[in-house]
Design an enzyme around this catalytic site. Structure first.
Site, PDB file in Angstrom:
ATOM      1  N   ASN B   7       0.723  -1.237  -0.078  1.00  0.00           N
ATOM      2  CA  ASN B   7      -0.143  -0.059   0.123  1.00  0.00           C
ATOM      3  C   ASN B   7       0.831   1.370   0.046  1.00  0.00           C
ATOM      4  O   ASN B   7       1.331   1.605   0.957  1.00  0.00           O
ATOM      5  CB  ASN B   7      -0.748   0.098   1.366  1.00  0.00           C
ATOM      6  CG  ASN B   7      -1.914   1.040   1.273  1.00  0.00           C
ATOM      7  OD1 ASN B   7      -1.754   2.104   0.622  1.00  0.00           O
ATOM      8  ND2 ASN B   7      -2.774   1.100   2.236  1.00  0.00           N
ATOM      9  N   HIS B 180     -13.299   2.793   0.460  1.00  0.00           N
ATOM     10  CA  HIS B 180     -13.230   1.602   1.786  1.00  0.00           C
ATOM     11  C   HIS B 180     -14.017   0.468   0.998  1.00  0.00           C
ATOM     12  O   HIS B 180     -14.179  -0.388   2.053  1.00  0.00           O
ATOM     13  CB  HIS B 180     -13.771   1.994   2.932  1.00  0.00           C
ATOM     14  CG  HIS B 180     -13.144   3.382   3.510  1.00  0.00           C
ATOM     15  ND1 HIS B 180     -13.981   4.339   4.009  1.00  0.00           N
ATOM     16  CD2 HIS B 180     -11.899   3.684   3.751  1.00  0.00           C
ATOM     17  CE1 HIS B 180     -13.146   5.382   4.612  1.00  0.00           C
ATOM     18  NE2 HIS B 180     -11.984   5.046   4.498  1.00  0.00           N
ATOM     19  N   ARG B 241     -12.218  15.847   8.195  1.00  0.00           N
ATOM     20  CA  ARG B 241     -13.133  16.045   6.635  1.00  0.00           C
ATOM     21  C   ARG B 241     -14.472  16.475   7.148  1.00  0.00           C
ATOM     22  O   ARG B 241     -14.934  15.692   8.095  1.00  0.00           O
ATOM     23  CB  ARG B 241     -13.097  14.886   5.893  1.00  0.00           C
ATOM     24  CG  ARG B 241     -11.897  14.717   5.113  1.00  0.00           C
ATOM     25  CD  ARG B 241     -11.959  13.656   4.267  1.00  0.00           C
ATOM     26  NE  ARG B 241     -10.498  12.794   4.574  1.00  0.00           N
ATOM     27  CZ  ARG B 241     -10.571  11.543   4.323  1.00  0.00           C
ATOM     28  NH1 ARG B 241     -11.634  10.698   3.620  1.00  0.00           N
ATOM     29  NH2 ARG B 241      -9.708  10.730   4.611  1.00  0.00           N
ATOM     30  N   GLU B 385      -8.058  -5.540   5.202  1.00  0.00           N
ATOM     31  CA  GLU B 385      -8.037  -5.301   3.622  1.00  0.00           C
ATOM     32  C   GLU B 385      -6.715  -5.898   3.211  1.00  0.00           C
ATOM     33  O   GLU B 385      -6.831  -6.415   1.891  1.00  0.00           O
ATOM     34  CB  GLU B 385      -7.616  -3.803   3.575  1.00  0.00           C
ATOM     35  CG  GLU B 385      -8.991  -2.880   3.880  1.00  0.00           C
ATOM     36  CD  GLU B 385      -8.899  -1.614   4.272  1.00  0.00           C
ATOM     37  OE1 GLU B 385      -9.195  -0.647   3.305  1.00  0.00           O
ATOM     38  OE2 GLU B 385      -8.419  -1.073   5.459  1.00  0.00           O
TER      39      GLU B 385
END
Lengths: 296, 402
Positions: B7, B180, B241, B385
């Protein structure tokens, strides 16, 4: 060759502005100044400029710390041996510049590009002072450095095509658009803005309109971010004067002859936003003062 | 089959190395500050040796080479030669409309990834850098790209289109993509396996709550709606955010504060959310700590975040005409019993009955936190993940051999 460390010679508005831009894009910067005091001043100004960015929500505290940590300050020119790209960013006379390029040529690693931010002096002449004229180039950033999205990439007589290509790519990494120009005093931006400023000075002197109204007319009339007189204040009137004189000397045309009011303001030390006063007044953060102060 | 999962961020690289016969993690680690002289390299064998070094690592290729050296180290390595790595799986943030599932990387895929840079300017370029660096450092091995957006590719047009002039979708591909996806997919698959009901009829609401947060509505294993949209800015109140707000407010603020587009963008992404409202922190743990001390702004921030999340859960229950289970995952979802409790407390109209005892017990396990009588099951399922990426990589590589 990939550039990671920028060397920037000069701690004035130009050097600082470009250092801030370059460091904020993730490059390391070695900033060379003449004296420790000068460097300390530059550091404080950079700190303030970044704080200003935070106030405008553009960056966070953490990002400010990271950006500042990328910049090292030194009076030792030989530190530029580490740099992958060196930019000369200070207002000087051609003889001093040639001397500097001669020295840089000896210090910097042999494939490193040496660039100048000048818009009015000859890249070819600076290049001739080195043994790497194919790796010498002009790289003209326009004020305000952190906002303006164009860089003039200037070929001297002997600048190699690869050098131009590398610098165009480097400019792109800064999210800027490179415009290729051939060496010619003033290139595009300076050659066109100087007569505009000069003419605005004439309009002001003739009493046709106030400074405020000249700028408002041009701002709104031609969708400029700021009018010609504030633009002059932001560049710095000393710099504008030098640019105009060099254009005048080079082309011999009256349209470039510096306006008397420009000379007068420079002599008075009212050199623009940096000094707090030029055609307009500015607060210590560089904002236009709301009331009065405009030259009549 | 041994698979390396990468990643890549702009200056970081997270990796996990797995043995896919047993799905066991052989080694994990992280490289930070890539491009600097003082880059930090971390390597860990689960239950074994840990390595941490500060060194000059100037690019992603060097970072991968450094990682390979650790993996093959005679002292603490887990393989003897890089050739034992069978394939590399990459997390890629944005697959646009081009990728609705994981793909084997080839020249055409790389070309398409470049074309997608505009949609995810911060994330996709370093993802591609990682792919190129891995090709460079471990040549000749199959590489697979697994997309954050792919799981949401099943969203119907009614949920992914914005009510903008249709030309904006045709011309610029402005639509909702969702993010996601790998996490929503993993926990919804796990839930389907854990819940005793036919998987193809199961209605799930998955809440991935971390630094960035999103909720997804999953019917019969397919995402039908999710709270993040064109960018990861839409939806829930996150760390920094804003999530949903009236777009009209943006123009008003830009005019009043004389902000440029990039400054406004930065305000919404970095200075808003829990950080912006509380003035304390964007970290839920810190918000909860301050709340315990009775700090009213922390309490208000927590309540706002909880309320927004609950609204989405209600909306998705309506969107699916019912819900069988709600799943919490991600750093906050897995660890904040307070938030889970507060959300469930107000969902009694759906028939949610929370088992306070289990909810308040800390655990790293998959666990049912609702009572047996609850009409809607509530689960905490730690996300994984990397495992999804490794599984997809394995599957594609096996197909390649056929």
């Amino acid at each position: 060759m990939s550039v990671r460390i920028w060397g920037i010679v000069g701690t004035g508005q130009m050097g600082r502005g470009i250092a801030e831009l370059v460091a904020s894009k993730g490059f390391e910067v070695v900033m060379v100044g003449r004296t420790p005091t000068e460097l300390e001043h530059a550091r404080q100004c950079l700190d303030k400029a970044l704080q200003h960015q935070i106030d405008h929500w553009a960056i966070t505290d953490a990002e400010k710390r990271v950006i500042l940590a990328r910049i090292t300050f030194t009076t030792d020119l030989t530190k530029l041996v580490e740099a992958d790209f060196v930019l000369h960013a200070m207002l000087a006379e051609i003889e001093e510049d040639k001397q500097l390029f001669r020295t840089l040529d000896q210090i910097c690693q042999k494939d490193v590009i040496l660039a100048s931010n000048t818009s009015t002096l000859s890249i070819t002449e600076m290049a001739a002072a080195t043994y790497r004229s194919d790796r010498v180039i002009g790289c003209h950033f326009v004020t305000p450095y952190t906002k303006t999205r164009v860089v003039e990439v200037v070929r001297g007589l002997k600048t190699a095509n690869e050098t131009v290509a590398e610098v165009m790519a480097l400019v792109q990494q800064l999210d800027r658009t490179g415009v290729e120009v051939y060496e010619s005093t003033g290139y595009v931006t300076t050659r066109l803005i100087v007569p505009l400023i000069n003419e605005a000075c004439a309009v002001l002197m003739e009493g046709v309109a106030s400074a405020e109204d000249i700028d408002t007319a041009m701002r709104l009339g031609y969708e400029m971010a700021r009018g010609p007189l504030e633009t002059a204040d932001r560049i710095g009137l000393e710099t504008v004067l030098v640019m105009a004189e060099r254009l005048w000397r080079e082309y011999g045309e009256l349209k470039y002859r510096p306006s008397p009011i420009l000379r007068k303001l420079v002599r008075a030390g009212n050199v623009g936003a940096e000094s707090g006063e030029g055609f307009f007044k500015y607060d210590p953060d560089g904002h236009r003062s709301k009331s009065g102060g405009a030259v009549r | 089959m041994k698979i390396l999962v990468l990643n890549c961020g702009s200056s970081s690289l997270k990796y996990q190395f797995l043995n896919m016969e047993t799905e066991q993690v052989l080694a994990t680690g992280l490289v930070q500050r890539i491009g600097m002289d003082d880059a930090i390299f971390e390597y860990k064998v689960p239950g074994g040796k840990e390595v941490k070094e500060v060194n000059s690592i100037l690019d992603h290729t060097t970072a991968i080479k450094r990682m390979l050296a650790a993996l093959t180290s005679p002292e603490y390595g887990v393989i003897s030669d890089p050739s034992e790595i069978n394939a590399v799986g990459h997390r890629v943030v944005h697959g646009g409309e081009a990728f609705s599932g994981s793909v084997m990387v080839n020249d055409e895929v790389k070309q398409t990834l470049r074309a997608l840079f505009d949609l995810a300017p911060l994330h996709n370029p370093p993802n591609l850098t990682g792919i190129l660096a891995a090709e460079d450092a471990i040549p000749g091995k199959p590489q697979v790209a697994v997309f954050d957006t792919a799981f949401h590719a099943t969203m119907p047009r009614t949920s992914f289109l914005y009510a903008l002039p249709y030309a904006m979708y045709k011309r610029h591909k402005v639509r909702r993509y969702g993010f996601h996806g790998t996490s929503h997919r993993y926990v919804s698959e796990r839930a389907a396996a854990l819940i005793d009901k036919p998987a193809d009829q199961l209605k799930l609401i998955t809440c991935h709550l971390g630094n960035g947060s999103s909720v997804a509505a999953v019917v019969g294993g397919k995402s039908v709606d999710t709270s993040m949209g064109f960018t990861p800015l839409e939806g829930l109140i996150m760390g920094t955010r804003s999530g949903d707000l009236d777009p009209g407010a943006i123009f008003y603020i830009m005019a009043r504060e004389e902000l440029s587009m990039s400054e406004m963008n930065s305000m919404l992404n970095k200075h808003s959310g829990m950080r912006g409202v509380s003035g304390i922190s964007g970290d839920m743990r810190q918000i909860e700590e301050e709340m315990a001390k009775g700090e009213p702004r922390a309490t208000e921030t927590f309540e706002m975040a909880e309320y927004r999340l609950r609204k989405y859960i209600g909306a998705y229950a309506a969107a699916m005409n019912g819900v069988d289970a709600i799943i919490f995952t991600g750093g906050i979802g897995e660890n904040s019993n307070l938030l889970r409790g507060a959300v469930c407390e107000h969902l009694t109209y759906l028939g949610v009955e929370l088992d306070e005892g289990i909810n308040n017990t800390r655990s790293k396990q998959e666990r049912l936190i609702s009572k047996p009588t609850s009409k809607v099951q509530v689960w905490v399922i730690p996300t994984n993940e990397e495992l999804v990426i490794a599984r997809d990589t394995k599957e594609l590589v096996e197909q390649l051999g056929k």
